[in-house]
Design a protein around this motif. Structure first.
Motif, mmCIF file in Angstrom:
data_model
loop_
_atom_site.group_PDB
_atom_site.id
_atom_site.type_symbol
_atom_site.label_atom_id
_atom_site.label_comp_id
_atom_site.label_asym_id
_atom_site.label_seq_id
_atom_site.Cartn_x
_atom_site.Cartn_y
_atom_site.Cartn_z
ATOM 1 N N TYR A 149 6.900 6.140 5.398
ATOM 2 C CA TYR A 149 6.306 5.329 6.464
ATOM 3 C C TYR A 149 5.898 6.206 7.642
ATOM 4 O O TYR A 149 4.825 6.008 8.229
ATOM 5 N N ALA A 150 6.739 7.177 8.005
ATOM 6 C CA ALA A 150 6.392 8.082 9.105
ATOM 7 C C ALA A 150 5.181 8.923 8.755
ATOM 8 O O ALA A 150 4.302 9.165 9.596
ATOM 9 N N PHE A 151 5.100 9.369 7.475
ATOM 10 C CA PHE A 151 3.961 10.192 7.047
ATOM 11 C C PHE A 151 2.660 9.417 7.169
ATOM 12 O O PHE A 151 1.672 9.891 7.740
ATOM 13 N N PHE A 152 2.634 8.193 6.636
ATOM 14 C CA PHE A 152 1.400 7.410 6.663
ATOM 15 C C PHE A 152 1.077 6.895 8.063
ATOM 16 O O PHE A 152 -0.090 6.625 8.376
ATOM 17 N N SER A 153 2.099 6.750 8.917
ATOM 18 C CA SER A 153 1.870 6.197 10.251
ATOM 19 C C SER A 153 1.386 7.242 11.239
ATOM 20 O O SER A 153 0.530 6.961 12.089
ATOM 21 N N TYR A 154 1.909 8.464 11.144
ATOM 22 C CA TYR A 154 1.665 9.449 12.191
ATOM 23 C C TYR A 154 0.737 10.585 11.789
ATOM 24 O O TYR A 154 0.284 11.334 12.656
ATOM 25 N N ALA A 205 8.195 13.381 19.226
ATOM 26 C CA ALA A 205 8.635 14.086 18.024
ATOM 27 C C ALA A 205 10.141 13.913 17.809
ATOM 28 O O ALA A 205 10.602 13.760 16.671
ATOM 29 N N VAL A 206 10.911 13.937 18.889
ATOM 30 C CA VAL A 206 12.361 13.734 18.770
ATOM 31 C C VAL A 206 12.656 12.310 18.317
ATOM 32 O O VAL A 206 13.549 12.079 17.491
ATOM 33 N N PHE A 207 11.900 11.353 18.842
ATOM 34 C CA PHE A 207 12.067 9.960 18.422
ATOM 35 C C PHE A 207 11.830 9.814 16.918
ATOM 36 O O PHE A 207 12.610 9.155 16.213
ATOM 37 N N ILE A 208 10.752 10.436 16.405
ATOM 38 C CA ILE A 208 10.449 10.349 14.974
ATOM 39 C C ILE A 208 11.541 11.035 14.153
ATOM 40 O O ILE A 208 11.993 10.503 13.121
ATOM 41 N N LEU A 209 11.993 12.193 14.611
ATOM 42 C CA LEU A 209 13.040 12.920 13.887
ATOM 43 C C LEU A 209 14.335 12.121 13.839
ATOM 44 O O LEU A 209 15.016 12.072 12.794
ATOM 45 N N GLU A 210 14.715 11.498 14.940
ATOM 46 C CA GLU A 210 15.928 10.682 14.956
ATOM 47 C C GLU A 210 15.817 9.497 13.998
ATOM 48 O O GLU A 210 16.781 9.145 13.314
ATOM 49 N N GLU A 211 14.640 8.876 13.943
ATOM 50 C CA GLU A 211 14.452 7.761 13.014
ATOM 51 C C GLU A 211 14.543 8.230 11.565
ATOM 52 O O GLU A 211 15.059 7.503 10.703
ATOM 53 N N LEU A 212 14.053 9.447 11.279
ATOM 54 C CA LEU A 212 14.158 9.979 9.923
ATOM 55 C C LEU A 212 15.612 10.284 9.562
ATOM 56 O O LEU A 212 16.027 10.099 8.411
ATOM 57 N N LEU A 213 16.391 10.757 10.527
ATOM 58 C CA LEU A 213 17.795 11.081 10.272
ATOM 59 C C LEU A 213 18.703 9.861 10.329
ATOM 60 O O LEU A 213 19.869 9.941 9.928
ATOM 61 N N SER A 214 18.185 8.756 10.820
ATOM 62 C CA SER A 214 19.015 7.567 11.011
ATOM 63 C C SER A 214 19.713 7.091 9.737
ATOM 64 O O SER A 214 20.893 6.737 9.786
ATOM 65 N N PRO A 215 19.048 7.053 8.567
ATOM 66 C CA PRO A 215 19.768 6.597 7.371
ATOM 67 C C PRO A 215 20.977 7.451 7.015
ATOM 68 O O PRO A 215 21.922 6.959 6.388
ATOM 69 N N ILE A 255 16.466 4.254 1.703
ATOM 70 C CA ILE A 255 15.999 4.068 3.081
ATOM 71 C C ILE A 255 15.385 5.358 3.614
ATOM 72 O O ILE A 255 14.363 5.334 4.315
ATOM 73 N N LEU A 256 15.982 6.498 3.262
ATOM 74 C CA LEU A 256 15.466 7.781 3.731
ATOM 75 C C LEU A 256 14.068 8.044 3.184
ATOM 76 O O LEU A 256 13.173 8.484 3.923
ATOM 77 N N VAL A 257 13.863 7.773 1.874
ATOM 78 C CA VAL A 257 12.538 7.957 1.285
ATOM 79 C C VAL A 257 11.524 7.047 1.968
ATOM 80 O O VAL A 257 10.396 7.462 2.287
ATOM 81 N N TRP A 258 11.925 5.807 2.223
ATOM 82 C CA TRP A 258 11.007 4.871 2.891
ATOM 83 C C TRP A 258 10.671 5.349 4.303
ATOM 84 O O TRP A 258 9.501 5.292 4.717
ATOM 85 N N GLN A 259 11.662 5.832 5.032
ATOM 86 C CA GLN A 259 11.419 6.303 6.394
ATOM 87 C C GLN A 259 10.444 7.476 6.400
ATOM 88 O O GLN A 259 9.541 7.554 7.241
ATOM 89 N N PHE A 302 0.821 -1.207 0.000
ATOM 90 C CA PHE A 302 0.000 0.000 0.000
ATOM 91 C C PHE A 302 0.859 1.263 0.000
ATOM 92 O O PHE A 302 0.588 2.202 -0.767
ATOM 93 N N VAL A 303 1.875 1.310 0.854
ATOM 94 C CA VAL A 303 2.716 2.506 0.949
ATOM 95 C C VAL A 303 3.398 2.790 -0.376
ATOM 96 O O VAL A 303 3.384 3.923 -0.885
#
Length: 802
Positions: free
Chosen positions: A307-312, A469-479, A300-304, A75-76
């Motif tokens: 996924y964050a957009f559709f999840s949150y 919000a910091v958790f989500i931002l860190e996951e986005l920057l992780s790649p 990976i960055l595009v996927w993150q 779906f994503v």
């Protein structure tokens, strides 16, 4: 050849989790007696699947969960490609008119581009084709894995039904301890492990948590590069799921990892003679994995992001203040985790401390931000009220451009402002809240106590308890950040990692190679400042930091009352039980008569329950999960603490169950609401309800008991080292001190004499003296390997090979 510096030494000692006389036992079962479950080769994976199926509430729930994950991935990717190539946004935004044969309004299908045009646009876009190919390969891999898992978990389902005699309908209402007890009994009948006649609870935990225990130990010894000092931010912790995945890939299961299978470290990593060659090899492998992460970073960055957009997005729309909520960070969960603590046990502990942790962080709201938020909320609310009133008067107001958007944005603005406005009746009591938090999380740096009101303590606690919000931002920057950490930080620690796995890996009969810290052996890894004075032989390199060994041992003994530990461990637990029992018995007579105005209680338990950081009158009343048993913990604590005994603990608790059911029926009901008990239990039938009630009461007693013991040990540690320099993982001084010895009678006054404790190796000031190093012994058997590869003076002075 590059030179590496190391701080680790070879750990001497042998471990065996087998009963006496069964160390080299190999069970033989006649061919005609063998069952389907006889001699399971990979018990690690088998027990992990048994545990996962229990946590997923049965085969059907687990099957649907994994199936929907596959659908979500399709779906994503499909929905994103459709939005990017098959929608005419000029029509959607009314920038272009549509010719209709009738006078009807523009509909949503009018904005869809025809299928042939959409397909041509996708074929002409090379980046979209690349993303689709990568996504397709990944989805096919997940599909194959899903089919394989279905076959494997069908076998686990059969194991539950035929060997454990449990149906899938019973599984959601059975505790893990009940499942584990049946596994231990099944070993006697089916011999699922042929190397031991009987399995212990610790064997099962070792199999499930083998790699996680290593990760907890490496975080405890500050070996993993997750803390960084950044300009303008100071010390910052960066530990994401992507970084954790790469650590596990490098160390445990990836190609070229240190383990040859689930249960055995490769033989070359057990010898110290070629440690430099192995370190160079590991550094090279880390470099290539870092480069691979760098190349895959865009995908990976595009996927993150998607996924964050559709999840949150839906969550933020429904609850705009959710980004201002907090959660336990991934680093916090690893730092606060006991050795041999399963996922559900950890999350239960942290969930009980969530409310107190949120209240503590809310104590530090900025007064300036509060004033600004109140006035901004007033102005936004005034405009919103007018727009709503106009809409109620005439709904055509919504047809005006940007009115609906303004109403939505104003509502979001008001919700965000409210998160900066404290509760009207909130009282500033950080010390009490921090003690409530400690009762649940069990770990806390020494310098936090007495400094809970300081901003430095709050900032350090926020490393464990961060904004969502910091958790989500860190996951986005992780790649982007992960390859940098791997290439420039982790690679420097190659030799230390090689030495860590050699020095702190032991072979346990019937289990395989495990982390020696997971044995919870006070003699090998105890800390003199944590009630192990005179009982431990550990050097400064072998000691677990922050009382991890002692607290983990206590937690495991309380969680698994049927476990029979070794004699030395039993002696330690018995002594601690007697101390707490004696303090609690003395408290029953006179401690409750102390008023809060008195400066110093006479005992540790009195200090815990009636001192300035009171538990009896403040802490338990503030935290729902402990308030349920406050009276029992104070008035009947002497008898309740008998459950620490591994032999009589469960019998005592079960004997007290009937009284608990009669005297605390309402308490249990409140405890269910506070502890997150599933409401489905109430309507699932009387037998399921009675079993869940029994498990709930036992769990609450065990949780309260562990909280009291954790507070007692921290209080004892604080009083023993009062006036000395603090020991903690955030900041270590050049020397540490503690009291000379643990007195026979616990006193609240600090001891007059003190000595220097061995310096923690996490932040060493100098190389240890020869007298501090463990002596080398020859090989004594399969479970003991002599000291090899001790670092030379040249190694200590050498830099890091790049």
């Amino acid at each position: 050849m590059a030179h590496f510096d190391t701080e680790y030494q070879r750990l001497e000692g042998s471990y065996s989790d087998s009963p006496p006389g069964e160390e080299n036992l190999l069970m033989h079962v006649p061919e005609g007696v063998k069952s389907q479950w006889h001699h399971i080769e990979n018990l690690d994976l088998f027990f992990q699947r048994v545990y996962k199926l229990h946590q997923k509430n049965g085969f059907t729930c687990m099957l649907l969960g994994e199936l929907f994950e596959l659908v979500q991935l399709l779906f994503v990717v499909g929905f994103t490609v459709f939005l990017a190539n098959c929608v005419d946004y000029d029509i959607l935004f009314a920038n272009k008119f549509v010719n209709h044969t009738d006078s009807s309004k523009v509909t949503l299908p009018d904005a869809f581009i025809p299928m042939d045009v959409c397909s041509a646009r996708i074929r002409d876009n090379a980046f979209v084709i690349f993303v689709l190919i990568i996504s397709g390969v990944f989805w096919l891999h997940r599909l194959v894995k899903f089919i394989y898992n279905v076959c494997c978990y069908w076998e686990i389902r059969s194991f539950y039904r035929n060997a454990l005699k449990m149906s899938m309908s019973e599984l959601p209402y059975a505790t893990w301890q009940e499942v584990q007890a049946r596994i231990v009994e099944t070993q006697k009948e089916h011999q699922i492990c042929i190397h031991k006649k009987e399995l212990s609870e610790l064997d099962v935990y070792h199999r499930i948590l083998r790699f996680k225990n290593y990760m907890v130990a490496m975080v405890n010894k500050s070996l993993l590069p997750v803390k960084f000092r950044l300009p303008f931010f100071g010390e910052y912790v960066f530990y994401t799921r992507g970084l954790k995945y790469n650590f596990e890939l490098i160390f445990f299961w990836g190609p070229g990892s240190l383990f040859e299978n689930e249960w055995s470290l490769k033989p070359e990593y057990k010898r110290g003679g070629n440690r430099h060659d192995l370190a160079n090899k590991l550094a090279s492998r880390i470099l290539w994995i870092g480069i691979a992460n760098l190349l895959l970073c865009p995908v990976i960055l595009v996927w993150q992001i998607l996924y964050a957009f559709f999840s949150y997005t839906e969550v933020i729309k429904r609850e705009p203040g959710s980004l201002g909520a907090r959660c336990w960070s991934l680093y916090g969960r690893c730092y606060l985790r006991h050795f041999n603590e399963l996922d559900h046990e950890l999350m239960s502990r942290l969930s009980k401390g969530y409310k107190a942790a949120s209240k503590y962080m809310n104590c530090f709201l900025s007064p300036l931000l509060t004033v600004m938020a109140k006035n901004l909320a007033f102005f936004a609310g005034s405009v919103l009220a007018v727009l709503i009133a106009l809409t109620i008067y005439d709904e055509d107001v919504l047809a005006v451009e940007h009115v609906l958007s303004s109403i939505t944005l104003l509502g979001v603005c008001i919700t965000i402002c409210r998160s900066f406005i404290p509760e009207k009746h909130m009282v500033f009591c950080p010390e009490q809240l921090l003690r409530v938090i400690l009762a649940h999380i069990h770990y806390m740096p020494d310098h936090w106590q007495g400094n809970a009101h300081r901003a430095e303590t709050r900032d350090q606690f926020s490393q464990l308890f961060q904004y969502k919000a910091v958790f989500i931002l860190e996951e986005l920057l992780s790649p982007v950040v992960t390859p940098i950490i791997l290439i420039f930080c982790l690679r420097r620690k190659s030799l230390q990692i090689i030495d860590f796995f050699r020095n702190f890996t032991v072979e346990v009969v019937g289990v395989g190679d495990t982390c020696s810290f997971a044995q919870m052996d006070i003699r090998q890894h105890g800390h003199p400042a944590w009630m192990s004075e005179g009982k431990t032989e550990a050097s400064i390199y072998q000691q677990a930091e922050d009382g991890k060994t002692e607290l983990s041992l206590m937690h495991f003994a309380i969680t698994n009352p049927q476990w029979q530990p070794p004699q030395e461990t039993t002696h330690f637990l018995s002594q601690l039980k007697e101390r707490v029992h004696r303090e609690a018995a003395g408290l029953a007579g006179d401690a409750l008569h102390y008023s809060l105005s008195e400066s110093e209680p006479r005992s540790l338990i009195a200090n815990l329950l009636t001192g300035p950081s009171t538990l009896g009158s403040v802490h338990f009343a503030r935290d729902a999960s402990l308030a349920n048993h406050a009276a029992a913990a104070v008035n009947d604590s002497a008898s309740a603490l008998r459950s620490l005994s591994p032999v009589s603990g469960s019998l005592y608790l079960r004997g007290s169950l009937s009284a608990a059911n009669r005297g605390h029926a309402s308490t249990v009901s409140k405890a269910m609401a506070g502890s997150g008990t599933d409401a489905r239990t109430v309507s699932s039938g009387s037998s399921a309800w009675e079993g869940q009630l029994t498990s709930l009461v036992l769990s609450e007693y065990a949780s309260t008991e562990m909280s009291i013991h954790a507070l007692y040990m921290h209080e004892f540690h604080k009083q023993q080292s009062r006036g000395d320099l603090p020991r903690h993982t955030w900041h270590r001084q050049d020397s540490d001190e503690s009291s000379d010895s643990i007195p026979d009678e616990v006193r609240s006054e600090p001891q007059p004499r003190s000595r220097h404790l061995p310096r923690s190796h996490t932040f060493p000031a100098a190389a240890p003296s020869p007298s501090e190093l463990p002596k080398s012994n020859s090989d004594t058997g399969t479970n003991t390997r002599g000291q090899e590869g001790a670092p030379s003076s040249a190694d200590r002075q050498a830099g890091v090979g790049q």
